[in-house]
Design a protein around this motif. Structure first.
Motif, PDB file in Angstrom:
ATOM      1  N   PHE A 230      30.376  43.674  43.662  1.00 30.99           N
ATOM      2  CA  PHE A 230      30.165  44.956  42.984  1.00 30.99           C
ATOM      3  C   PHE A 230      28.825  45.533  43.422  1.00 30.99           C
ATOM      4  O   PHE A 230      28.010  44.861  44.066  1.00 30.99           O
ATOM      5  CB  PHE A 230      30.186  44.777  41.462  1.00 30.99           C
ATOM      6  CG  PHE A 230      29.028  43.979  40.911  1.00 30.99           C
ATOM      7  CD1 PHE A 230      27.880  44.608  40.482  1.00 30.99           C
ATOM      8  CD2 PHE A 230      29.100  42.590  40.832  1.00 30.99           C
ATOM      9  CE1 PHE A 230      26.804  43.863  39.982  1.00 30.99           C
ATOM     10  CE2 PHE A 230      28.033  41.840  40.328  1.00 30.99           C
ATOM     11  CZ  PHE A 230      26.888  42.487  39.907  1.00 30.99           C
ATOM     12  N   LEU A 257      35.516  45.137  42.053  1.00 27.67           N
ATOM     13  CA  LEU A 257      34.985  45.892  40.921  1.00 27.67           C
ATOM     14  C   LEU A 257      34.329  47.169  41.442  1.00 27.67           C
ATOM     15  O   LEU A 257      33.180  47.152  41.875  1.00 27.67           O
ATOM     16  CB  LEU A 257      33.977  45.038  40.151  1.00 27.67           C
ATOM     17  CG  LEU A 257      33.250  45.708  38.994  1.00 27.67           C
ATOM     18  CD1 LEU A 257      34.238  46.228  37.959  1.00 27.67           C
ATOM     19  CD2 LEU A 257      32.274  44.737  38.338  1.00 27.67           C
ATOM     20  N   TYR A 258      35.062  48.261  41.431  1.00 25.79           N
ATOM     21  CA  TYR A 258      34.558  49.545  41.928  1.00 25.79           C
ATOM     22  C   TYR A 258      34.003  50.364  40.769  1.00 25.79           C
ATOM     23  O   TYR A 258      34.743  51.057  40.069  1.00 25.79           O
ATOM     24  CB  TYR A 258      35.687  50.327  42.590  1.00 25.79           C
ATOM     25  CG  TYR A 258      36.103  49.841  43.952  1.00 25.79           C
ATOM     26  CD1 TYR A 258      35.315  50.062  45.069  1.00 25.79           C
ATOM     27  CD2 TYR A 258      37.306  49.166  44.122  1.00 25.79           C
ATOM     28  CE1 TYR A 258      35.711  49.630  46.323  1.00 25.79           C
ATOM     29  CE2 TYR A 258      37.718  48.726  45.371  1.00 25.79           C
ATOM     30  CZ  TYR A 258      36.914  48.968  46.470  1.00 25.79           C
ATOM     31  OH  TYR A 258      37.313  48.532  47.710  1.00 25.79           O
ATOM     32  N   ASP A 259      32.707  50.311  40.553  1.00 26.52           N
ATOM     33  CA  ASP A 259      32.136  51.162  39.521  1.00 26.52           C
ATOM     34  C   ASP A 259      31.900  52.563  40.084  1.00 26.52           C
ATOM     35  O   ASP A 259      31.915  52.785  41.303  1.00 26.52           O
ATOM     36  CB  ASP A 259      30.843  50.556  38.971  1.00 26.52           C
ATOM     37  CG  ASP A 259      29.690  50.649  39.949  1.00 26.52           C
ATOM     38  OD1 ASP A 259      28.917  51.613  39.870  1.00 26.52           O
ATOM     39  OD2 ASP A 259      29.586  49.749  40.810  1.00 26.52           O
ATOM     40  N   TRP A 277      39.241  47.364  39.775  1.00 31.64           N
ATOM     41  CA  TRP A 277      39.207  47.451  38.320  1.00 31.64           C
ATOM     42  C   TRP A 277      37.838  47.972  37.911  1.00 31.64           C
ATOM     43  O   TRP A 277      36.868  47.913  38.659  1.00 31.64           O
ATOM     44  CB  TRP A 277      39.514  46.106  37.662  1.00 31.64           C
ATOM     45  CG  TRP A 277      38.423  45.085  37.684  1.00 31.64           C
ATOM     46  CD1 TRP A 277      37.462  44.880  36.736  1.00 31.64           C
ATOM     47  CD2 TRP A 277      38.184  44.113  38.706  1.00 31.64           C
ATOM     48  NE1 TRP A 277      36.649  43.842  37.108  1.00 31.64           N
ATOM     49  CE2 TRP A 277      37.070  43.354  38.307  1.00 31.64           C
ATOM     50  CE3 TRP A 277      38.814  43.818  39.917  1.00 31.64           C
ATOM     51  CZ2 TRP A 277      36.562  42.317  39.085  1.00 31.64           C
ATOM     52  CZ3 TRP A 277      38.306  42.789  40.693  1.00 31.64           C
ATOM     53  CH2 TRP A 277      37.189  42.041  40.273  1.00 31.64           C
ATOM     54  N   GLN A 278      37.791  48.536  36.727  1.00 34.03           N
ATOM     55  CA  GLN A 278      36.547  49.035  36.159  1.00 34.03           C
ATOM     56  C   GLN A 278      36.483  48.670  34.687  1.00 34.03           C
ATOM     57  O   GLN A 278      37.506  48.374  34.054  1.00 34.03           O
ATOM     58  CB  GLN A 278      36.443  50.559  36.309  1.00 34.03           C
ATOM     59  CG  GLN A 278      35.943  51.014  37.666  1.00 34.03           C
ATOM     60  CD  GLN A 278      35.630  52.500  37.684  1.00 34.03           C
ATOM     61  OE1 GLN A 278      36.423  53.288  38.166  1.00 34.03           O
ATOM     62  NE2 GLN A 278      34.481  52.880  37.168  1.00 34.03           N
ATOM     63  N   ARG A 279      35.256  48.743  34.179  1.00 32.10           N
ATOM     64  CA  ARG A 279      35.045  48.456  32.767  1.00 32.10           C
ATOM     65  C   ARG A 279      34.845  49.727  31.956  1.00 32.10           C
ATOM     66  O   ARG A 279      35.055  49.718  30.741  1.00 32.10           O
ATOM     67  CB  ARG A 279      33.827  47.534  32.617  1.00 32.10           C
ATOM     68  CG  ARG A 279      34.063  46.194  33.300  1.00 32.10           C
ATOM     69  CD  ARG A 279      32.791  45.410  33.515  1.00 32.10           C
ATOM     70  NE  ARG A 279      33.070  44.233  34.348  1.00 32.10           N
ATOM     71  CZ  ARG A 279      32.139  43.519  34.944  1.00 32.10           C
ATOM     72  NH1 ARG A 279      30.858  43.837  34.818  1.00 32.10           N
ATOM     73  NH2 ARG A 279      32.475  42.476  35.686  1.00 32.10           N
ATOM     74  N   PRO A 281      35.424  53.675  33.275  1.00 28.91           N
ATOM     75  CA  PRO A 281      35.552  54.712  34.309  1.00 28.91           C
ATOM     76  C   PRO A 281      35.333  56.123  33.773  1.00 28.91           C
ATOM     77  O   PRO A 281      36.146  56.657  33.021  1.00 28.91           O
ATOM     78  CB  PRO A 281      37.002  54.534  34.801  1.00 28.91           C
ATOM     79  CG  PRO A 281      37.725  53.938  33.635  1.00 28.91           C
ATOM     80  CD  PRO A 281      36.724  53.104  32.892  1.00 28.91           C
ATOM     81  N   SER A 308      27.731  55.542  35.174  1.00 26.29           N
ATOM     82  CA  SER A 308      28.422  54.388  35.757  1.00 26.29           C
ATOM     83  C   SER A 308      28.916  53.480  34.636  1.00 26.29           C
ATOM     84  O   SER A 308      28.601  53.675  33.457  1.00 26.29           O
ATOM     85  CB  SER A 308      27.482  53.603  36.672  1.00 26.29           C
ATOM     86  OG  SER A 308      26.551  52.870  35.899  1.00 26.29           O
ATOM     87  N   ASP A 309      29.676  52.456  35.010  1.00 21.46           N
ATOM     88  CA  ASP A 309      30.128  51.453  34.028  1.00 21.46           C
ATOM     89  C   ASP A 309      28.939  50.873  33.280  1.00 21.46           C
ATOM     90  O   ASP A 309      28.974  50.701  32.047  1.00 21.46           O
ATOM     91  CB  ASP A 309      30.863  50.317  34.737  1.00 21.46           C
ATOM     92  CG  ASP A 309      32.128  50.772  35.448  1.00 21.46           C
ATOM     93  OD1 ASP A 309      33.176  50.160  35.229  1.00 21.46           O
ATOM     94  OD2 ASP A 309      32.066  51.732  36.236  1.00 21.46           O
TER      95      ASP A 309
END
Length: 406
Positions: A230, A257-259, A277-279, A281, A308-309
């Motif tokens: 990430f 993990l693409y923030d 996946w993101q936490r 978005p 950002s995340d």
């Protein structure tokens, strides 16, 4: 001698607790030992921005319990020992709530050494290390980020339905990354015993050359590449992998993990069509709940960029504490933690609750594909699936089992 030393330690912590108790009329301090330089600097700076925005927003509405908030912080330089000493000093100077460092090692150290002893509500807003809420849990820590356990369950549930058998695994060499890889392996193997893990690569956190890892993965001929890189690590890897034709050779069968900010930094070099996946978005929030959209647009108007995340989750750290203090009608540490255990909290990610046995928020994990967003003028993760935290979180029995192994 032991009596004298014990008395001295008790005196030190009594002084610290007294310093943490807000004095009427003075601002309430929110403190943070943040990773503003070193390997986790990109995450730490985003986290600081989220905390400051939360404080400013709360102050614009009158603060908490009629008192304004003040954010105080120091740079732990992504060093766990420095994070411990700084967090201790900040609490001794007086603070009602503490933000943990962003790196997993730093967050674990502060949780075990500082929060447990000084008994101040401490929020984990970026680390996914599940030891914090499971094996090494202490009652003054709460987490608003999905742990490696939760992400592993969500990822495994998704991939168990897909036809891939041979997986390559890639993560930077740090506690949270290895924990995430291990959880994914454990849960996917349970759901699909036929899968194989043909190669595992753990380059150094903050590495500048991923050529060896790229070549090893390609040589193993996996069906799919599962990555927990990430931030700057993912950015560096993706640029090098793209120049070597890596994504084309694996038919874009890659997830990481693409923030939001990492995709923005990638720009035209973003590997369109790969999965992620993101936490938290920001692009997804703009399409849903009006309050979530207002948060994203308000942040953009004030700072000139989208959150950002890491920004969103650290914002949630502060606003969760504030909501708990208002529920408790007090900033007393024990009262706030009881409110966290029993309350429901608002967030750009929707409403969430914490379990009493681990203080882990039942927050979601988002999945999608990298795509260009003409409205935002940058690549984003176009969300296709959301796994609720109520589905992925560990049961009390699973949590207690980790604690009995000590």
């Amino acid at each position: 001698m032991r009596t004298i030393m014990t008395a001295a330690l008790c005196g030190l912590f009594a002084t610290a607790v007294a310093a943490q108790t807000p004095v009427a009329g003075q601002p309430i301090r929110i403190a943070g030992a943040l990773d503003l330089s070193g390997a986790a600097a990109d995450v730490g700076k985003d986290a600081l921005a989220g905390a400051q925005y939360a404080v400013d927003e709360l102050n614009s509405k009158g603060g908490v319990q009629g008192r304004k908030l003040e954010l105080v912080f120091r740079d732990s330089a992504s060093n766990p020992q420095k994070g411990v000493s700084q967090a201790t000093a900040l609490l001794q100077e007086g603070a009602a709530m503490l933000l943990s460092p962003q790196s997993s090692a730093g967050a674990l150290a502060v949780s075990k050494v500082v929060a447990a002893k000084m008994k101040v509500p401490t929020c984990v807003g970026t680390s996914i290390a599940d030891d914090i809420t499971m094996k090494d849990f202490n009652p003054y820590v709460y987490s608003v980020t999905p742990t490696s356990y939760m992400e592993g369950r969500a990822q495994a549930a998704r991939f168990a339905k897909l036809p891939y058998k041979r997986y390559a695994l890639l993560s930077a060499d740090y506690a949270g990354g290895r924990a995430g890889v291990n959880r994914f392996k454990e849960f996917l193997k349970e759901l699909n015993p036929q899968v194989e893990f043909v190669v595992e690569e753990y380059p150094k956190f903050g590495a500048t050359d991923y050529t060896a890892s790229i070549n090893k993965i390609l040589a193993a001929k996996p069906d799919y590449v599962f990555s927990i890189l990430f931030g700057s690590d993912l950015l560096t890897f993706s640029r090098q992998a793209g120049s070597l034709g890596f994504f084309k050779q694996i038919n874009n069968r890659f997830i990481s993990l693409y923030d939001f900010n990492t995709l923005k930094a990638m720009g035209g070099s973003a590997p369109i069509g790969t999965e992620g996946w993101q936490r938290a978005p920001a692009n997804q929030f703009r399409k849903g709940d009006p309050e979530a959209k207002a948060f994203v647009d308000g942040y953009k108007a004030k700072t000139g960029s989208y959150p950002s995340d890491w920004t969103v989750m650290t914002y949630d750290c502060v606003t969760t504490w504030a909501q708990a203090a208002n529920l408790a009608k007090s900033t007393d540490a024990a009262s706030v933690m009881r409110a966290i255990e029993s309350g429901e909290f608002n967030s750009p990610r929707g409403k969430y609750r914490f379990a009493k046995y681990d203080h882990q928020a039942d927050v979601p994990v988002y999945f999608g594909k990298v795509a260009q967003d003409k409205d935002l003028g940058q690549p984003v993760l176009a969300i296709e699936d959301t796994i609720a935290g109520s589905v992925s979180r560990p049961s009390e029995a699973a949590v207690q089992k980790t604690r009995r192994t000590e």
